[in-house]
Design a protein around this motif. Structure first.
Motif: not given
Length: 115
Positions: A4, A6, A22, A24, A34, A94-96, A106
């Motif tokens: 990931l 960002e 973000c 991926p 997400m 952060y993204c996830n 990430g």
């Protein structure tokens, strides 16, 4: 293994705006719910916005009315639009995934709101 990435953070004055992206490494947007998270050193990571697989959006109370989450399934991207930024928004973002199991975190992108 999904990575990931960002981007879009930076230094802004109070009241300013940023748009985080973000990206991926695999085509996952649209296949999972997400979310965006943020973390200040020494404090717990907290979720600020989420977009379940059905495309609806949820915004955490501290940023409600100022942040918006969106996705572009074709481009495999998730975005966080941040308006009316406040010093308290300073954090690494952060993204996830919204739900477990999460991908590896990430590096995040630093957002600093200061005069």
């Amino acid at each position: 293994q999904v990575q990931l990435a960002e981007s879009g953070g930076g230094l802004v004055q109070p009241g300013g705006s940023l748009r985080l992206s973000c990206a991926p490494s695999a085509r996952i947007v649209g296949n999972y719910g997400m979310a965006w998270y943020r973390q200040v050193p020494g404090k717990q990571r907290e979720m600020v916005a989420s977009i379940p697989i059905d495309g609806s959006t949820n915004i955490a109370d501290p940023v409600k009315g100022r942040f918006a989450i969106s996705r572009d399934i074709y481009r495999n991207r998730v975005y966080l639009q941040m308006d009316s930024l406040e010093p308290e928004d300073t954090a690494v973002y952060y993204c996830n995934k919204l739900n477990n199991p999460l991908f590896d975190w990430g590096q995040g992108t630093q957002v600093t709101v200061s005069s």
